[in-house]
Design a protein around this motif. Structure first.
Motif, PDB file in Angstrom:
ATOM      1  N   GLY A 213      22.445  16.572   6.873  1.00 20.44           N
ATOM      2  CA  GLY A 213      21.515  16.483   5.763  1.00 20.44           C
ATOM      3  C   GLY A 213      20.209  15.886   6.230  1.00 20.44           C
ATOM      4  N   LEU A 214      19.358  15.545   5.281  1.00 19.66           N
ATOM      5  CA  LEU A 214      18.030  15.048   5.632  1.00 19.66           C
ATOM      6  C   LEU A 214      18.089  13.756   6.436  1.00 19.66           C
ATOM      7  CD1 LEU A 214      16.117  15.743   2.296  1.00 19.66           C
ATOM      8  CD2 LEU A 214      15.913  16.993   4.461  1.00 19.66           C
ATOM      9  N   ASP A 215      19.030  12.872   6.106  1.00 14.70           N
ATOM     10  CA  ASP A 215      19.072  11.577   6.789  1.00 14.70           C
ATOM     11  C   ASP A 215      20.490  11.184   7.189  1.00 14.70           C
ATOM     12  OD1 ASP A 215      20.055  11.161   4.273  1.00 14.70           O
ATOM     13  OD2 ASP A 215      18.684   9.547   3.718  1.00 14.70           O
ATOM     14  N   PHE A 216      21.352  12.160   7.425  1.00 12.67           N
ATOM     15  CA  PHE A 216      22.724  11.852   7.821  1.00 12.67           C
ATOM     16  C   PHE A 216      23.339  13.037   8.566  1.00 12.67           C
ATOM     17  CE2 PHE A 216      23.080  13.933   3.708  1.00 12.67           C
ATOM     18  CZ  PHE A 216      24.095  14.852   3.923  1.00 12.67           C
ATOM     19  N   SER A 217      24.392  12.723   9.318  1.00 10.66           N
ATOM     20  CA  SER A 217      25.251  13.729   9.946  1.00 10.66           C
ATOM     21  C   SER A 217      26.692  13.285   9.736  1.00 10.66           C
ATOM     22  CB  SER A 217      24.967  13.856  11.445  1.00 10.66           C
ATOM     23  OG  SER A 217      23.661  14.343  11.680  1.00 10.66           O
ATOM     24  N   VAL A 218      27.507  14.162   9.197  1.00 14.04           N
ATOM     25  CA  VAL A 218      28.923  13.878   8.946  1.00 14.04           C
ATOM     26  C   VAL A 218      29.747  14.753   9.885  1.00 14.04           C
ATOM     27  CG1 VAL A 218      30.800  14.028   7.264  1.00 14.04           C
ATOM     28  CG2 VAL A 218      28.535  13.240   6.546  1.00 14.04           C
TER      29      VAL A 218
ATOM     30  N   PRO B 209      19.074  19.648   1.215  1.00 11.86           N
ATOM     31  CA  PRO B 209      19.666  20.748   1.975  1.00 11.86           C
ATOM     32  C   PRO B 209      20.789  20.268   2.888  1.00 11.86           C
ATOM     33  CG  PRO B 209      17.586  20.088   2.966  1.00 11.86           C
ATOM     34  CD  PRO B 209      17.720  19.306   1.677  1.00 11.86           C
ATOM     35  N   VAL B 210      21.674  21.196   3.236  1.00 11.14           N
ATOM     36  CA  VAL B 210      22.819  20.894   4.104  1.00 11.14           C
ATOM     37  C   VAL B 210      22.980  22.021   5.112  1.00 11.14           C
ATOM     38  CG1 VAL B 210      25.324  20.542   4.205  1.00 11.14           C
ATOM     39  CG2 VAL B 210      24.004  19.560   2.312  1.00 11.14           C
TER      40      VAL B 210
ATOM     41  N   GLN C  15      23.493  27.654   5.967  1.00 16.00           N
ATOM     42  CA  GLN C  15      22.321  26.918   5.523  1.00 16.00           C
ATOM     43  C   GLN C  15      22.355  26.858   3.988  1.00 16.00           C
ATOM     44  OE1 GLN C  15      18.481  27.511   7.252  1.00 16.00           O
ATOM     45  NE2 GLN C  15      19.283  28.633   9.010  1.00 16.00           N
ATOM     46  N   ILE C  16      22.414  25.650   3.448  1.00 18.44           N
ATOM     47  CA  ILE C  16      22.529  25.448   2.004  1.00 18.44           C
ATOM     48  C   ILE C  16      21.243  24.818   1.491  1.00 18.44           C
ATOM     49  CG2 ILE C  16      23.872  24.368   0.170  1.00 18.44           C
ATOM     50  CD1 ILE C  16      26.233  24.232   2.133  1.00 18.44           C
TER      51      ILE C  16
ATOM     52  N   GLU D  72      13.921  32.422  -0.284  1.00 16.46           N
ATOM     53  CA  GLU D  72      13.153  32.244   0.942  1.00 16.46           C
ATOM     54  C   GLU D  72      13.342  30.838   1.485  1.00 16.46           C
ATOM     55  OE1 GLU D  72       9.109  33.175   0.107  1.00 16.46           O
ATOM     56  OE2 GLU D  72       9.487  35.325  -0.148  1.00 16.46           O
ATOM     57  N   GLY D  73      12.968  30.663   2.751  1.00 18.13           N
ATOM     58  CA  GLY D  73      13.006  29.350   3.366  1.00 18.13           C
ATOM     59  C   GLY D  73      14.215  29.139   4.254  1.00 18.13           C
ATOM     60  N   SER D  74      14.315  27.944   4.786  1.00 16.63           N
ATOM     61  CA  SER D  74      15.424  27.566   5.660  1.00 16.63           C
ATOM     62  C   SER D  74      15.541  26.047   5.661  1.00 16.63           C
ATOM     63  CB  SER D  74      15.183  28.079   7.093  1.00 16.63           C
ATOM     64  OG  SER D  74      13.990  27.509   7.627  1.00 16.63           O
TER      65      SER D  74
END
Length: 242
Positions: free
Chosen positions: A226-231, A166-167, A192-193, A84-86
């Motif tokens: 991710g939570l505090d980054f974008s690649v 999460p990613v 969604q990972i 469950e979740g996202s």
């Protein structure tokens, strides 16, 4: 022992090599997938990017942008177990690629050092990076599989041990309208990972094998949030040889 991701002349050979080097047992857990809902989001330059519950791919009623971990992990059992979740809403940051003015500005990568559980050239600047089979100094490689209207290129995303959150994986074509699909076959328009070790982890490195799938050769932007980054990685996917 160090294992390498290597290019080869056929998809079958590449898949076998990567399977030996990188795959662990694939997840087969069953569960009820989260529902997807048609939607789309414009970005600068008139290119649209997937958003939660995104539109089915052009020419396909099956590919969607997963609405949560349930739908995403069901379509990508080699990456995660159905649950469950996202991903948190803040991972759905607007895509920020620009249309190329000339030749596709493929991202420059760096060879991974010895001692890692896999090898190759890594592309992207951050804790999550891409290995594109067949690409060396730049993220430029030939497409070589046509399956159900999609060309594929074997690829691997991985996360450094320092990041366990999460990613969200997404992509778009930059030089014309077009979709990017992910998976061992074209399975969804985003992945969604969930946080945690997942299915494949070696020496603390989470790795997510599969392929990058497109309708046509061209210039494409791939992104991992991710939570505090974008690649971001710009890839130049060339016509198949011959």
């Amino acid at each position: 022992m160090r294992r390498s991701v290597r290019a080869s002349g056929t998809w079958k050979a590449e898949a076998a090599a990567m399977s030996i080097a990188l795959f662990t047992a694939a997840c087969t857990a069953a569960g009820e997938p989260a529902a997807g809902h048609p939607a789309s989001s414009p970005v600068p330059g008139g290119v649209s990017s997937p958003v939660p519950g995104g539109v089915p791919s052009r020419g396909s009623t099956d590919l969607v942008t997963p609405g949560g971990y349930g739908q995403s992990c069901q379509r990508h059992p080699q990456i995660c177990r159905v649950q469950e979740g996202s991903v948190p809403a803040r991972l759905w940051r607007p895509m920020s690629f620009s249309k190329p003015a000339g030749r596709c500005p493929a991202t420059t990568g760096a060879r991974l050092p010895d001692g890692l559980p896999f090898g190759g050239t890594a592309f992207g600047d951050g804790p999550v990076r891409l290995v594109l089979v067949g690409a060396e100094r730049e993220a430029r490689a030939e497409l070589d599989v046509l399956r159900d209207g999609w060309y594929g290129r074997k690829s691997l995303w991985f996360s450094a041990p320092s990041y366990e959150g999460p990613v969200l994986l997404r992509g778009m074509r930059l030089d014309a309208p077009g979709d990017v699909a992910f998976g061992e076959s074209p399975s969804s328009l985003a992945v969604q990972i969930p946080a945690g070790p997942g299915v494949n982890v070696s020496d603390g490195y989470r790795h997510w094998p599969g392929g990058t799938w497109v309708r046509e050769p061209g210039c494409y932007g791939l992104r991992a949030d991710g939570l505090d980054f974008s690649v971001t990685v710009v890839v130049d996917l060339l016509p198949p040889a011959g």
